[in-house]
Motif scaffolding. Structure first.
Motif, PDB file in Angstrom:
ATOM      1  N   MET A  90       5.942  -2.903  -3.771  1.00  0.00           N
ATOM      2  CA  MET A  90       5.403  -3.812  -4.788  1.00  0.00           C
ATOM      3  C   MET A  90       6.496  -4.264  -5.757  1.00  0.00           C
ATOM      4  O   MET A  90       6.566  -5.445  -6.107  1.00  0.00           O
ATOM      5  N   ILE A  91       7.344  -3.353  -6.191  1.00  0.00           N
ATOM      6  CA  ILE A  91       8.421  -3.732  -7.112  1.00  0.00           C
ATOM      7  C   ILE A  91       9.351  -4.743  -6.457  1.00  0.00           C
ATOM      8  O   ILE A  91       9.677  -5.778  -7.041  1.00  0.00           O
ATOM      9  N   ILE A  92       9.757  -4.453  -5.221  1.00  0.00           N
ATOM     10  CA  ILE A  92      10.631  -5.386  -4.498  1.00  0.00           C
ATOM     11  C   ILE A  92       9.926  -6.728  -4.277  1.00  0.00           C
ATOM     12  O   ILE A  92      10.520  -7.792  -4.437  1.00  0.00           O
ATOM     13  N   GLY A  93       8.653  -6.693  -3.931  1.00  0.00           N
ATOM     14  CA  GLY A  93       7.896  -7.923  -3.686  1.00  0.00           C
ATOM     15  C   GLY A  93       7.774  -8.785  -4.928  1.00  0.00           C
ATOM     16  O   GLY A  93       7.964 -10.007  -4.869  1.00  0.00           O
ATOM     17  N   TYR A  94       7.457  -8.167  -6.058  1.00  0.00           N
ATOM     18  CA  TYR A  94       7.334  -8.939  -7.291  1.00  0.00           C
ATOM     19  C   TYR A  94       8.678  -9.498  -7.747  1.00  0.00           C
ATOM     20  O   TYR A  94       8.764 -10.649  -8.174  1.00  0.00           O
ATOM     21  N   LEU A  95       9.726  -8.683  -7.667  1.00  0.00           N
ATOM     22  CA  LEU A  95      11.040  -9.175  -8.073  1.00  0.00           C
ATOM     23  C   LEU A  95      11.517 -10.293  -7.144  1.00  0.00           C
ATOM     24  O   LEU A  95      12.021 -11.328  -7.597  1.00  0.00           O
ATOM     25  N   GLY A  96      11.344 -10.085  -5.831  1.00  0.00           N
ATOM     26  CA  GLY A  96      11.769 -11.101  -4.865  1.00  0.00           C
ATOM     27  C   GLY A  96      10.967 -12.387  -4.978  1.00  0.00           C
ATOM     28  O   GLY A  96      11.534 -13.488  -4.949  1.00  0.00           O
ATOM     29  N   PHE A 132      -3.292  -5.283   2.081  1.00  0.00           N
ATOM     30  CA  PHE A 132      -2.514  -4.317   2.853  1.00  0.00           C
ATOM     31  C   PHE A 132      -2.767  -2.884   2.389  1.00  0.00           C
ATOM     32  O   PHE A 132      -2.965  -1.979   3.198  1.00  0.00           O
ATOM     33  N   SER A 133      -2.793  -2.664   1.081  1.00  0.00           N
ATOM     34  CA  SER A 133      -3.008  -1.305   0.576  1.00  0.00           C
ATOM     35  C   SER A 133      -4.436  -0.848   0.838  1.00  0.00           C
ATOM     36  O   SER A 133      -4.679   0.332   1.092  1.00  0.00           O
ATOM     37  N   GLY A 134      -5.394  -1.759   0.798  1.00  0.00           N
ATOM     38  CA  GLY A 134      -6.777  -1.388   1.128  1.00  0.00           C
ATOM     39  C   GLY A 134      -6.894  -0.886   2.557  1.00  0.00           C
ATOM     40  O   GLY A 134      -7.586   0.103   2.829  1.00  0.00           O
ATOM     41  N   ARG A 186       1.854   6.448  -1.653  1.00  0.00           N
ATOM     42  CA  ARG A 186       1.862   5.881  -3.001  1.00  0.00           C
ATOM     43  C   ARG A 186       3.279   5.448  -3.400  1.00  0.00           C
ATOM     44  O   ARG A 186       3.474   4.363  -3.939  1.00  0.00           O
ATOM     45  N   GLU A 187       4.260   6.287  -3.112  1.00  0.00           N
ATOM     46  CA  GLU A 187       5.642   5.946  -3.446  1.00  0.00           C
ATOM     47  C   GLU A 187       6.126   4.731  -2.643  1.00  0.00           C
ATOM     48  O   GLU A 187       6.821   3.866  -3.170  1.00  0.00           O
ATOM     49  N   ASP A 192       0.765  15.449   0.723  1.00  0.00           N
ATOM     50  CA  ASP A 192       2.124  14.925   0.870  1.00  0.00           C
ATOM     51  C   ASP A 192       2.095  13.518   1.458  1.00  0.00           C
ATOM     52  O   ASP A 192       2.862  12.648   1.051  1.00  0.00           O
ATOM     53  N   THR A 193       1.209  13.291   2.414  1.00  0.00           N
ATOM     54  CA  THR A 193       1.071  11.965   3.018  1.00  0.00           C
ATOM     55  C   THR A 193       0.625  10.949   1.976  1.00  0.00           C
ATOM     56  O   THR A 193       1.155   9.836   1.910  1.00  0.00           O
ATOM     57  N   ILE A 194      -0.333  11.326   1.148  1.00  0.00           N
ATOM     58  CA  ILE A 194      -0.816  10.425   0.101  1.00  0.00           C
ATOM     59  C   ILE A 194       0.303  10.129  -0.900  1.00  0.00           C
ATOM     60  O   ILE A 194       0.501   8.992  -1.309  1.00  0.00           O
TER      61      ILE A 194
END
Length: 142
Positions: free
Chosen positions: A20-26, A52-54, A13-14, A7-9
């Motif tokens: 990422m979606i917000i970052g790319y759009l922004g 950051f994800s690493g 991921r979500e 559940d944590t993973i």
């Protein structure tokens, strides 16, 4: 325990997908309004997300390794005794149940179910992990 880790993973991921979606759009909108190169902006954003994800995945991997070690080493314990329900009111209420000298944190829903079942004072057998004090199994003896 493995399900809780999965559940944590899933939540991680979500979360990263949303960020990422917000970052790319922004960053795309900022690049277009400022007249910057869109590919260069997205390259830097991608680099930041990878770093950051690493770091986040390294923490999750370490946690998973500790979980598997706990299960492999059999670092499990059991306790038998009288079950007591405890609620502490600080800024927000905290809920616990204790068996013998051991106290385990529970959520409000579990506390309410135990209270409604009139289980306070009953004899219980609890299996838990020593390291994280996670309850694996609890049974009322009677």
């Amino acid at each position: 325990m493995r399900e809780q880790h999965q559940d944590t993973i899933r939540l991680t991921r979500e979360f990263f997908s949303f960020i990422m979606i917000i970052g790319y759009l922004g960053s795309g909108a900022a690049a277009l309004t400022e007249g910057l190169s869109l590919l260069e902006m997205w390259g830097w954003v991608s680099f930041g997300f990878l770093c950051f994800s690493g770091f986040a995945w390294a923490i999750i991997f370490f946690d998973r390794r500790q979980l598997e070690r706990t299960l492999r080493d059999g670092d499990l314990a059991q306790i038998r005794g009288s079950l007591r329900l405890v609620m502490r009111q600080n800024k927000t209420p905290s809920y616990y149940f204790s068996v013998g000298a051991h106290e385990f944190s529970i959520d409000h829903a579990a506390y309410t179910r135990l209270k409604r079942g009139n289980l306070d004072g009953q004899q219980a057998l609890v299996y838990y992990t020593r390291r994280w004090r996670w309850v694996l199994s609890a049974a009322i003896e009677g």
